[in-house]
Write a protein that holds these residues in place. Structure first.
Motif, short mmCIF file in Angstrom:
data_model
loop_
_atom_site.label_atom_id
_atom_site.label_comp_id
_atom_site.label_asym_id
_atom_site.label_seq_id
_atom_site.Cartn_x
_atom_site.Cartn_y
_atom_site.Cartn_z
N ARG A 64 3.32 -17.76 -3.05
CA ARG A 64 3.02 -16.35 -3.31
C ARG A 64 2.44 -15.72 -2.07
O ARG A 64 1.51 -16.24 -1.48
CB ARG A 64 2.03 -16.20 -4.47
N TYR A 65 2.99 -14.63 -1.64
CA TYR A 65 2.41 -13.90 -0.52
C TYR A 65 2.75 -12.43 -0.72
O TYR A 65 3.66 -12.08 -1.48
CB TYR A 65 2.94 -14.44 0.82
N ALA A 66 1.98 -11.58 -0.03
CA ALA A 66 2.18 -10.14 -0.21
C ALA A 66 3.46 -9.75 0.53
O ALA A 66 3.46 -9.56 1.75
CB ALA A 66 0.97 -9.40 0.32
N LYS B 92 6.43 -8.13 2.25
CA LYS B 92 6.59 -6.85 2.97
C LYS B 92 8.04 -6.38 2.96
O LYS B 92 8.32 -5.22 3.21
CB LYS B 92 6.12 -6.99 4.43
N GLY C 70 1.34 2.16 1.31
CA GLY C 70 1.32 0.72 1.07
C GLY C 70 2.38 0.26 0.08
O GLY C 70 2.59 -0.95 -0.09
N TYR D 227 -7.16 -5.80 -12.92
CA TYR D 227 -6.80 -6.73 -11.86
C TYR D 227 -6.60 -8.15 -12.38
O TYR D 227 -5.96 -8.98 -11.73
CB TYR D 227 -7.86 -6.71 -10.74
N MET E 116 -3.15 -8.18 -13.11
CA MET E 116 -2.39 -8.22 -11.85
C MET E 116 -2.25 -9.67 -11.37
O MET E 116 -1.16 -10.15 -11.04
CB MET E 116 -3.09 -7.41 -10.76
N CYS F 90 4.10 -7.95 -4.43
CA CYS F 90 3.18 -7.32 -3.48
C CYS F 90 2.18 -6.46 -4.24
O CYS F 90 2.56 -5.49 -4.90
CB CYS F 90 3.92 -6.46 -2.46
N PRO F 91 0.89 -6.83 -4.17
CA PRO F 91 -0.13 -6.00 -4.80
C PRO F 91 -0.39 -4.79 -3.91
O PRO F 91 -0.39 -4.92 -2.68
CB PRO F 91 -1.36 -6.91 -4.85
N ILE F 92 -0.62 -3.63 -4.51
CA ILE F 92 -0.71 -2.41 -3.69
C ILE F 92 -1.91 -1.54 -4.10
O ILE F 92 -2.00 -1.07 -5.24
CB ILE F 92 0.60 -1.58 -3.84
N GLU F 93 -2.76 -1.33 -3.10
CA GLU F 93 -3.83 -0.33 -3.24
C GLU F 93 -3.67 0.74 -2.17
O GLU F 93 -4.52 1.64 -2.07
CB GLU F 93 -5.21 -0.99 -3.07
N GLY F 94 -2.65 0.59 -1.36
CA GLY F 94 -2.45 1.52 -0.24
C GLY F 94 -1.83 2.83 -0.70
O GLY F 94 -0.66 3.11 -0.42
N LYS G 4 -0.19 -19.15 4.97
CA LYS G 4 -1.50 -18.70 4.46
C LYS G 4 -2.59 -18.82 5.50
O LYS G 4 -2.69 -19.84 6.18
CB LYS G 4 -1.90 -19.55 3.26
N ARG H 228 -6.59 -18.62 5.43
CA ARG H 228 -7.74 -18.52 4.52
C ARG H 228 -8.95 -19.23 5.11
O ARG H 228 -8.81 -20.16 5.90
CB ARG H 228 -7.42 -19.17 3.16
C1 FMN Z 1 -6.19 -5.37 -4.19
C2 FMN Z 1 -5.15 -5.57 -3.14
C3 FMN Z 1 -4.55 -4.48 -2.53
C4 FMN Z 1 -3.54 -4.65 -1.59
N1 FMN Z 1 -2.87 -3.54 -1.09
C5 FMN Z 1 -1.77 -3.75 -0.32
C6 FMN Z 1 -0.92 -2.65 0.03
O1 FMN Z 1 -1.17 -1.51 -0.33
N2 FMN Z 1 0.19 -2.90 0.74
C7 FMN Z 1 0.51 -4.16 1.16
O2 FMN Z 1 1.57 -4.34 1.78
N3 FMN Z 1 -0.27 -5.22 0.84
C8 FMN Z 1 -1.39 -5.05 0.10
N4 FMN Z 1 -2.17 -6.13 -0.26
C9 FMN Z 1 -1.83 -7.48 0.22
C10 FMN Z 1 -2.88 -8.12 1.11
O3 FMN Z 1 -2.88 -7.54 2.39
C11 FMN Z 1 -2.62 -9.63 1.15
O4 FMN Z 1 -2.70 -10.14 -0.16
C12 FMN Z 1 -3.60 -10.38 2.06
O5 FMN Z 1 -3.46 -9.99 3.39
C13 FMN Z 1 -3.41 -11.89 1.96
O6 FMN Z 1 -2.08 -12.26 2.26
P1 FMN Z 1 -1.14 -13.02 1.22
O7 FMN Z 1 -1.25 -12.33 -0.11
O8 FMN Z 1 0.24 -12.86 1.81
O9 FMN Z 1 -1.58 -14.43 1.14
C14 FMN Z 1 -3.18 -5.96 -1.20
C15 FMN Z 1 -3.81 -7.05 -1.80
C16 FMN Z 1 -4.75 -6.87 -2.78
C17 FMN Z 1 -5.34 -8.07 -3.49
#
Ligand code: FMN
Length: 221
Positions: free
Chosen positions: A17-19, A21, A73, A147, A150, A165-169, A208, A210
């Motif tokens: 699992r990774y955010a 892009k 985001g 969350y 989430m 991809c979690p998004i708060e942006g 990762k 961390r």
């Molecule tokens: C609450 C929250 C908000 C986030 N908002 C964004 C976002 O808006 N856009 C984005 O591309 N990634 C977003 N991320 C992803 C983080 O940048 C990412 O989880 C973090 O750098 C760790 O990387 P990984 O999840 O790939 O292991 C968010 C993550 C979390 C938990």
């Protein structure tokens, strides 16, 4: 399945699992997988079991395009994710709300009264234990709980080999005004907590990075 295999599967899900892009816009999540993901949100725990959330699955391309202006985001997810979710947190979840009455009576199957022991305990918990004494504090308390759903959705997706991809942006006020204007969110009842893209990656996975376990875990014996 052996316990060791299960552990391995769980760790594999968490490391893969990774955010994400970049999503592959041609790959769609199977309906039964999506239903498993959203079920993991529905079954998530919440304070007193009051489920202060709602999830919008936005399939409408025009609505998603319109969001890009206020949600930088989310652009990668809007461009390629199979499923795009907006999580709403409920406002004013207190013993005075019709919503709490509805949950207690219709979901939990209990009798509701503002002066019942359950209600008084909840009221005391909110006002004194957690100091949820203004609208923003109450909203944030609800938002925190969204969350949990989430995390469950992302882990469930990862176990199914689905990226997320979690998004708060995003600009909360502007996104809320946009969704309200489109008639999609009643801002008296909900605020936008986060967004979540789900689909299949179109890029190599990021390793990762961390802190080590001993930096984040302190054992008190
Ligand atoms: C609450 C929250 C908000 C986030 N908002 C964004 C976002 O808006 N856009 C984005 O591309 N990634 C977003 N991320 C992803 C983080 O940048 C990412 O989880 C973090 O750098 C760790 O990387 P990984 O999840 O790939 O292991 C968010 C993550 C979390 C938990």
């Amino acid at each position: 399945m052996l316990k060791s295999e299960l552990r391995e599967q769980i760790m594999q899900a968490h490391t893969s699992r990774y955010a994400t892009k970049a999503f592959d816009p041609t790959k769609k999540i199977a309906e039964e997988d999506w239903l498993t993901i959203i079920e993991s949100a529905r079954l998530s725990p919440s304070s007193f079991g009051y489920e202060p959330w709602k999830f919008l699955l936005v399939n409408n391309e025009e609505i998603k395009e319109g969001l890009k202006e206020f949600a930088g985001g989310a652009i990668n997810s809007i461009n390629g994710a199979s499923h795009f979710v907006i999580a709403l947190a409920r406002k004013n979840v207190t013993i005075k709300s019709d919503y709490v009455r509805h949950i207690v009576e219709d979901v939990l199957g209990a009798e509701f009264a503002v002066d019942s022991p359950r209600s008084l305990y909840f009221d005391n918990f909110q006002k004194h234990s957690q100091q949820l004494t203004d609208d923003r504090a109450l909203y944030d308390w609800a938002s925190k709980q969204t969350y949990i759903a989430m995390a469950n959705m992302m882990t469930t997706a990862a176990l199914l080999g689905i990226d997320s991809c979690p998004i708060e942006g995003f600009n909360k006020a502007k996104v809320e005004a946009y969704l309200s204007e489109k008639g999609l969110v009643d801002l008296d009842k909900f605020g936008v907590s986060y967004m979540l893209g789900l689909g299949y990656r179109n890029e190599p996975i990021t390793p990762k990075k961390r802190q080590s376990l001993d930096e984040i875990l302190e054992v008190i014996d």
